[in-house]
Motif scaffolding. Structure first.
Motif, PDB file in Angstrom:
ATOM      1  N   ILE B 162     -36.714 -10.592  14.239  1.00 48.30           N
ATOM      2  CA  ILE B 162     -36.376 -12.015  14.191  1.00 48.30           C
ATOM      3  C   ILE B 162     -35.685 -12.462  15.478  1.00 48.30           C
ATOM      4  CG2 ILE B 162     -34.985 -13.726  12.952  1.00 48.30           C
ATOM      5  CD1 ILE B 162     -35.416 -11.978  10.412  1.00 48.30           C
ATOM      6  N   LYS B 163     -34.891 -11.600  16.059  1.00 48.73           N
ATOM      7  CA  LYS B 163     -34.137 -11.986  17.253  1.00 48.73           C
ATOM      8  C   LYS B 163     -35.063 -12.428  18.376  1.00 48.73           C
ATOM      9  CE  LYS B 163     -32.108  -7.865  17.188  1.00 48.73           C
ATOM     10  NZ  LYS B 163     -32.867  -7.114  16.165  1.00 48.73           N
ATOM     11  N   ALA B 164     -36.278 -11.875  18.403  1.00 47.89           N
ATOM     12  CA  ALA B 164     -37.228 -12.258  19.450  1.00 47.89           C
ATOM     13  C   ALA B 164     -37.731 -13.682  19.240  1.00 47.89           C
ATOM     14  CB  ALA B 164     -38.394 -11.275  19.472  1.00 47.89           C
ATOM     15  N   ILE B 165     -37.739 -14.145  18.001  1.00 39.74           N
ATOM     16  CA  ILE B 165     -38.119 -15.541  17.733  1.00 39.74           C
ATOM     17  C   ILE B 165     -36.937 -16.453  18.055  1.00 39.74           C
ATOM     18  CG2 ILE B 165     -38.866 -17.160  15.950  1.00 39.74           C
ATOM     19  CD1 ILE B 165     -40.320 -14.850  14.576  1.00 39.74           C
ATOM     20  N   PHE B 166     -35.749 -16.013  17.669  1.00 35.20           N
ATOM     21  CA  PHE B 166     -34.545 -16.812  17.911  1.00 35.20           C
ATOM     22  C   PHE B 166     -34.228 -16.992  19.395  1.00 35.20           C
ATOM     23  CE2 PHE B 166     -32.271 -15.963  13.594  1.00 35.20           C
ATOM     24  CZ  PHE B 166     -33.012 -16.977  13.027  1.00 35.20           C
ATOM     25  N   ILE B 167     -34.824 -16.146  20.217  1.00 39.40           N
ATOM     26  CA  ILE B 167     -34.543 -16.252  21.645  1.00 39.40           C
ATOM     27  C   ILE B 167     -35.010 -17.608  22.167  1.00 39.40           C
ATOM     28  CG2 ILE B 167     -36.630 -15.344  22.747  1.00 39.40           C
ATOM     29  CD1 ILE B 167     -33.152 -14.044  23.363  1.00 39.40           C
ATOM     30  N   ASN B 168     -35.943 -18.213  21.422  1.00 40.60           N
ATOM     31  CA  ASN B 168     -36.352 -19.581  21.737  1.00 40.60           C
ATOM     32  C   ASN B 168     -35.341 -20.521  21.094  1.00 40.60           C
ATOM     33  OD1 ASN B 168     -39.151 -19.017  22.934  1.00 40.60           O
ATOM     34  ND2 ASN B 168     -39.172 -17.882  20.996  1.00 40.60           N
ATOM     35  N   HIS B 335     -29.537  -4.831  14.236  1.00 40.24           N
ATOM     36  CA  HIS B 335     -30.895  -4.292  14.158  1.00 40.24           C
ATOM     37  C   HIS B 335     -31.567  -4.612  12.821  1.00 40.24           C
ATOM     38  CE1 HIS B 335     -31.196  -2.241  17.967  1.00 40.24           C
ATOM     39  NE2 HIS B 335     -29.929  -1.911  17.835  1.00 40.24           N
ATOM     40  N   CYS B 336     -30.805  -4.599  11.737  1.00 39.90           N
ATOM     41  CA  CYS B 336     -31.422  -4.795  10.410  1.00 39.90           C
ATOM     42  C   CYS B 336     -31.713  -6.269  10.113  1.00 39.90           C
ATOM     43  CB  CYS B 336     -30.530  -4.218   9.314  1.00 39.90           C
ATOM     44  SG  CYS B 336     -30.391  -2.429   9.382  1.00 39.90           S
ATOM     45  N   GLU B 337     -30.929  -7.157  10.667  1.00 35.53           N
ATOM     46  CA  GLU B 337     -31.135  -8.607  10.539  1.00 35.53           C
ATOM     47  C   GLU B 337     -31.103  -9.085   9.085  1.00 35.53           C
ATOM     48  OE1 GLU B 337     -34.883  -8.929  12.714  1.00 35.53           O
ATOM     49  OE2 GLU B 337     -33.781  -9.433  14.523  1.00 35.53           O
ATOM     50  N   GLN B 628     -20.955 -11.960   6.805  1.00 37.94           N
ATOM     51  CA  GLN B 628     -20.093 -12.584   7.820  1.00 37.94           C
ATOM     52  C   GLN B 628     -20.528 -12.152   9.230  1.00 37.94           C
ATOM     53  OE1 GLN B 628     -18.273 -15.101   5.991  1.00 37.94           O
ATOM     54  NE2 GLN B 628     -16.637 -14.521   7.397  1.00 37.94           N
ATOM     55  N   ILE B 629     -20.776 -10.854   9.375  1.00 40.78           N
ATOM     56  CA  ILE B 629     -21.206 -10.339  10.687  1.00 40.78           C
ATOM     57  C   ILE B 629     -22.512 -11.006  11.101  1.00 40.78           C
ATOM     58  CG2 ILE B 629     -22.023  -8.291  11.926  1.00 40.78           C
ATOM     59  CD1 ILE B 629     -20.209  -6.599  10.060  1.00 40.78           C
ATOM     60  N   LEU B 630     -23.464 -11.009  10.161  1.00 43.87           N
ATOM     61  CA  LEU B 630     -24.782 -11.567  10.465  1.00 43.87           C
ATOM     62  C   LEU B 630     -24.688 -13.040  10.881  1.00 43.87           C
ATOM     63  CD1 LEU B 630     -28.128 -10.856   9.165  1.00 43.87           C
ATOM     64  CD2 LEU B 630     -27.382 -13.109   8.489  1.00 43.87           C
ATOM     65  N   SER B 631     -23.904 -13.814  10.145  1.00 42.27           N
ATOM     66  CA  SER B 631     -23.759 -15.238  10.496  1.00 42.27           C
ATOM     67  C   SER B 631     -23.162 -15.390  11.875  1.00 42.27           C
ATOM     68  CB  SER B 631     -22.856 -15.942   9.483  1.00 42.27           C
ATOM     69  OG  SER B 631     -23.428 -15.869   8.233  1.00 42.27           O
ATOM     70  N   ASN B 632     -22.230 -14.532  12.189  1.00 47.48           N
ATOM     71  CA  ASN B 632     -21.599 -14.621  13.501  1.00 47.48           C
ATOM     72  C   ASN B 632     -22.547 -14.249  14.628  1.00 47.48           C
ATOM     73  OD1 ASN B 632     -18.642 -15.284  14.030  1.00 47.48           O
ATOM     74  ND2 ASN B 632     -18.573 -14.264  12.039  1.00 47.48           N
ATOM     75  N   ILE B 633     -23.222 -13.133  14.493  1.00 49.07           N
ATOM     76  CA  ILE B 633     -23.993 -12.668  15.648  1.00 49.07           C
ATOM     77  C   ILE B 633     -25.347 -13.359  15.784  1.00 49.07           C
ATOM     78  CG2 ILE B 633     -22.834 -10.432  15.834  1.00 49.07           C
ATOM     79  CD1 ILE B 633     -25.027  -9.089  14.392  1.00 49.07           C
ATOM     80  N   PHE B 634     -25.877 -13.898  14.682  1.00 51.95           N
ATOM     81  CA  PHE B 634     -27.180 -14.560  14.811  1.00 51.95           C
ATOM     82  C   PHE B 634     -27.091 -16.080  14.801  1.00 51.95           C
ATOM     83  CE2 PHE B 634     -28.669 -10.372  13.498  1.00 51.95           C
ATOM     84  CZ  PHE B 634     -29.701 -10.192  14.405  1.00 51.95           C
ATOM     85  N   ILE B 635     -26.005 -16.632  14.264  1.00 53.74           N
ATOM     86  CA  ILE B 635     -25.948 -18.097  14.165  1.00 53.74           C
ATOM     87  C   ILE B 635     -24.843 -18.670  15.057  1.00 53.74           C
ATOM     88  CG2 ILE B 635     -25.571 -20.042  12.600  1.00 53.74           C
ATOM     89  CD1 ILE B 635     -26.915 -18.308  10.430  1.00 53.74           C
ATOM     90  N   GLU B 636     -23.629 -18.239  14.831  1.00 53.10           N
ATOM     91  CA  GLU B 636     -22.505 -18.825  15.569  1.00 53.10           C
ATOM     92  C   GLU B 636     -22.518 -18.430  17.045  1.00 53.10           C
ATOM     93  OE1 GLU B 636     -19.877 -20.795  14.085  1.00 53.10           O
ATOM     94  OE2 GLU B 636     -21.484 -20.910  12.592  1.00 53.10           O
ATOM     95  N   ASN B 637     -22.744 -17.162  17.300  1.00 54.18           N
ATOM     96  CA  ASN B 637     -22.591 -16.668  18.680  1.00 54.18           C
ATOM     97  C   ASN B 637     -23.824 -15.935  19.181  1.00 54.18           C
ATOM     98  OD1 ASN B 637     -19.760 -17.415  18.970  1.00 54.18           O
ATOM     99  ND2 ASN B 637     -19.426 -15.913  17.346  1.00 54.18           N
ATOM    100  N   PHE B 638     -24.980 -16.497  18.936  1.00 53.24           N
ATOM    101  CA  PHE B 638     -26.219 -15.854  19.379  1.00 53.24           C
ATOM    102  C   PHE B 638     -26.431 -16.147  20.864  1.00 53.24           C
ATOM    103  CE2 PHE B 638     -30.924 -15.592  19.758  1.00 53.24           C
ATOM    104  CZ  PHE B 638     -31.084 -14.293  19.324  1.00 53.24           C
ATOM    105  N   HIS B 639     -26.359 -15.102  21.684  1.00 51.55           N
ATOM    106  CA  HIS B 639     -26.388 -15.317  23.136  1.00 51.55           C
ATOM    107  C   HIS B 639     -27.812 -15.230  23.670  1.00 51.55           C
ATOM    108  CE1 HIS B 639     -22.098 -15.358  23.181  1.00 51.55           C
ATOM    109  NE2 HIS B 639     -22.025 -14.164  22.638  1.00 51.55           N
ATOM    110  N   SER B 640     -28.642 -16.162  23.271  1.00 53.30           N
ATOM    111  CA  SER B 640     -30.052 -16.079  23.660  1.00 53.30           C
ATOM    112  C   SER B 640     -30.240 -16.199  25.172  1.00 53.30           C
ATOM    113  CB  SER B 640     -30.852 -17.163  22.961  1.00 53.30           C
ATOM    114  OG  SER B 640     -30.394 -18.425  23.366  1.00 53.30           O
TER     115      SER B 640
END
Lengths: 91, 668
Positions: B162-168, B335-337, B628-640
């Protein structure tokens, strides 16, 4: 009334983590998924320590431990029994 | 074994950004560190980053057919590619590599989607037809390889992670509250969903056909079980013989690689059997790898040592301390997303690192045996509860549960109350979810921790109804064990074990895992075997034990089943982990607004103070913390923006419309 409220507080704090609206005096702990397979032992320990009574294995049955009302009645019976024994001994 | 990604125009040719495609690929680098490639025209851009295992020197993707109108990017392995290749050559196809990738492409040319029925392997691939502007994307039968997608502004995005899609940056990143509800019921999402609202997963056994804005998603395979009318009528010895032959061949074709292949060895029946077969039949120099735990209750070292000595293999192990398990959780979530309800993926993440450091790219594992041969306690629990349901007032019948769960019945005080716990749903043995209802209802209690907003967001939603809709028609004619096996495989195996405990934590360290027990021929054969052969009385995996009778030591064969788990409370709350305090702080909980901060604080206090933690409290702790971790690293602070585009080793650029932005592509 105070005793059953104390029991309620224990169950709310330990098994519902403060969510008191999910628990009435007659709510069935098992049917409503409030206490699970390991939680019952926590409850037994609390009852033994708080009321200074010994809970026998055969007394840990849904008839005594599946709701606040049943638990309260069970504790009262145990306490009454103890006080009667003490009275008899005193006589 | 690799990472794939792509962007397809659905309506009209919009200049595709090689920068975006390069950054998407770059995100997947851990899945394929050896080389990468891209095909791009005015309608489509597809990329791949490769972990080279077969044809190390000529297999660079994308790969094309003879006419160069079909282009494929592929993640996975086709184990029967040698036989398929031979037939394709006989039919006139010309190959320019020795890869399994090219085999898929030519097979697709001949048979379109029917090619899937001939592939034996683990895969997710995309084939672009540059003439018809059609893309065909498929995923393996069981869900060993991942594939995610989304549609945004007339463009279709897909990727292995998923992270590869979020990079956009234009793709929105939001938690799907329905998915969160499902995870806190089934331990994972139902097929097709992800934890993120706008990201879908192609379910296992499905393919997508996409031509401009016409999209169709179809199922080509599912787990099937026989009923009394069509089950096979073999003797038990014949069933065991046939199973053994299938396992031998499944192992044999999974050893096809141009790199050495190792084995995971836990000390249990399943992985011990695979390691023994490899060592005794195919590879005398076998290397094995295992996990040891600091906490004795979780450790299987004694049995591992016995197997290592018995097989005389060169064995390496990691030592999973509570502290290390606790420290690594955020990286594992990356990694698990998906939020987790247990920490079992973490030691497997550590193990794949060890294997990678030892120079291995491929291992065989024992995954899948419990599901197909009937090994899990939940299967036996189902049989006992079904037996009990015939006489619900019986005192003796539920006592069989004590044999199943001696550790939770060890205190005689809890016996009568535990009966009440397992009695849930006993009056309705025909309920389609009879086998799993106790587990799911118990897990669902964690939803009480949801914030008011989250609870309101899914009000009226019933996860069981959604599940009912995906059950096959025949499901209702199967016996209780078959139903339980289906649920376990369709939900837990495909969407949790094969990803969070499988592909994702292995590929994090560029390691391919191969699972002989999940060869579809074995799954299909065992689906036709009568249930009473799988569990005899309360003797689980009866057939597999017969298969291994003369292959592995008696002690391993008869040892009690040891569920693979990792310690939770002692890993997360006893090691002064700063991130745990931060993510569970009132401020952080309030900010993300997924959970009720008062309840979370009380849970943390309770777990910190008590000597022992209940299964439920442990599960709640991991579920909340990982969300909480997931929301932080993928939503709040996703460094695309920090991710630089891939420098491709090979580029096929057929664009006539060129993007305005600078590209970072080099051409071989």
């Amino acid at each position: 009334m105070e005793q059953i409220e104390n029991l309620k507080n224990f169950v709310v704090n330990n098994f519902l983590f403060g969510k008191s609206n999910l628990l009435d005096f007659d709510t069935d702990f098992f049917e409503k998924g409030i206490i699970d397979s390991t939680g019952i032992l926590e409850l037994v320990c609390y009852v033994e320590e708080t009321f200074n009574i010994t809970v026998k294995d055969e007394e840990i049955i849904p008839e005594n431990f599946s709701s606040l009302t049943k638990l309260n009645n069970y504790i009262n019976q145990k306490l009454n029994h103890i006080s009667e024994v003490i009275k008899k001994c005193a006589v | 074994m690799c990472g794939i990604a792509g962007i397809i125009n659905l309506k009209e040719p919009i200049p595709l950004s090689t920068n975006s495609l390069g950054r998407m690929t770059s995100c997947l680098r851990h899945r394929g560190p050896n080389e990468s490639g891209i095909y791009i025209d005015d309608w489509a851009g597809i990329t791949q980053t490769r972990l080279s295992i077969i044809d190390l020197f000529e297999g660079t993707q994308p790969i094309h057919n003879e006419n160069k109108n079909l282009w494929i990017v592929f993640n996975g392995e086709i184990y029967n590619y040698i036989e398929l290749r031979r037939n394709l050559i006989e039919n006139g196809h010309k190959f320019y590599t020795l890869t399994d990738t090219e085999v898929i492409l030519h097979l697709y040319e001949d048979e379109k989607e029917n090619c899937l029925n001939k592939l034996n392997g683990q895969f997710a691939f995309a084939i672009w037809n540059s003439i018809t502007k059609e893309i065909f994307i498929a995923r393996d039968r069981v869900g060993k390889k991942p594939l995610f997608y989304t549609i945004y502004k007339n463009q279709f995005y897909f990727a292995s992670e998923i992270k590869a899609i979020f990079i956009n940056n234009e793709i929105s990143r939001n938690i799907d509250f329905i998915s969160l509800n499902q995870i806190f019921t089934f331990w994972t999402t139902l097929p097709g969903r992800t934890i993120f609202k706008d990201i879908k997963e192609l379910p296992a056994g499905y393919y997508i056909k996409l031509k401009k804005n016409l999209i169709s998603i179809n199922k080509y395979w599912d787990f099937e079980f026989a009923n009394s009318n069509n089950e096979i009528n073999y003797k038990i010895d014949d069933i065991a013989w046939f199973s053994k032959e299938l396992i031998l061949d499944a192992v044999n074709i999974r050893l096809r690689a141009d790199v050495p292949v190792g084995c995971y060895l836990s000390g249990g029946l399943d992985s011990s059997g695979i390691a023994a077969i490899v060592k005794k039949n195919f590879n005398n120099e076998l290397r094995t790898f295992g996990i040891r735990f600091e906490e004795k209750d979780f450790d299987e070292g004694e049995y591992q040592r016995e197997m290592v000595s018995n097989l005389n293999v060169n064995h390496s192990e990691i030592f999973a301390t509570n502290k290390k398990i606790g420290e690594l959780l955020p990286e594992v979530i990356w990694h698990c997303e998906i939020p987790l309800l247990r920490l079992s993926p973490v030691p497997l993440f550590m193990l794949s690192k060890l294997v990678h450091q030892n120079g291995f790219r491929v291992v065989l594992t024992g995954e899948g045996a419990d599901e197909i041969f009937g090994g899990y306690n939940i299967f036996k629990e189902t049989l006992i509860r079904a037996f009990w349901s015939k006489f619900p007032n019986s005192n003796m019948r539920p006592r069989l549960l004590e044999r199943l769960y001696p550790y939770i019945f060890k205190d005689p005080k809890s016996r009568a109350s535990l009966k009440s716990f397992f009695k849930l749903g006993i009056e309705n043995p025909n309920d389609p979810f009879f086998s799993h209802i106790v587990r799911w209802q118990n897990t669902s209690r964690i939803k009480r921790f949801f914030s008011e907003d989250i609870s309101n967001a899914y009000q009226g939603y019933d996860p069981y109804l959604e599940l009912k809709e995906i059950l096959p028609k025949d499901y209702f004619n199967w016996d209780s064990l078959s139903k339980a096996q289906y649920l376990e495989m369709k939900i837990f195996l495909s969407n949790y074990l094969l990803s969070s405990q499988g592909d994702r934590v292995a590929m994090a360290h560029s390691l391919e895992i191969r699972m002989p027990y999940l060869d579809y021929r074995l799954i299909e054969f065992l689906g036709k075997v009568p249930s009473y052969f799988k569990i005899r009385g309360l003797n689980e995996k009866f057939i597999l034990k017969k298969v291994y009778k003369d292959i592995i030591p008696q002690n391993i064969l008869e040892r009690p089943k040891h569920p693979y788990r990792a310690p939770i409370r002692n890993s997360l709350l006893k090691n002064n982990l700063k991130y745990v305090d931060e993510y569970l702080s009132e401020e952080s909980i309030k900010k993300l607004n997924l959970f009720n901060h008062v309840m979370v604080t009380k849970l943390k206090q309770k777990l910190s103070q008590q000597n022992e933690a209940s299964e439920f409290d442990n599960m709640a702790l991991v579920g909340i913390l990982s969300s909480q971790i997931l929301s932080n690293i993928f939503i709040e602070n996703f460094h695309s923006k920090l991710i630089k585009p891939e420098t491709f080793n090979i580029t096929f650029d057929r664009r006539t419309l060129i993007e305005s932005e600078a590209t970072a592509i080099t051409t071989k």
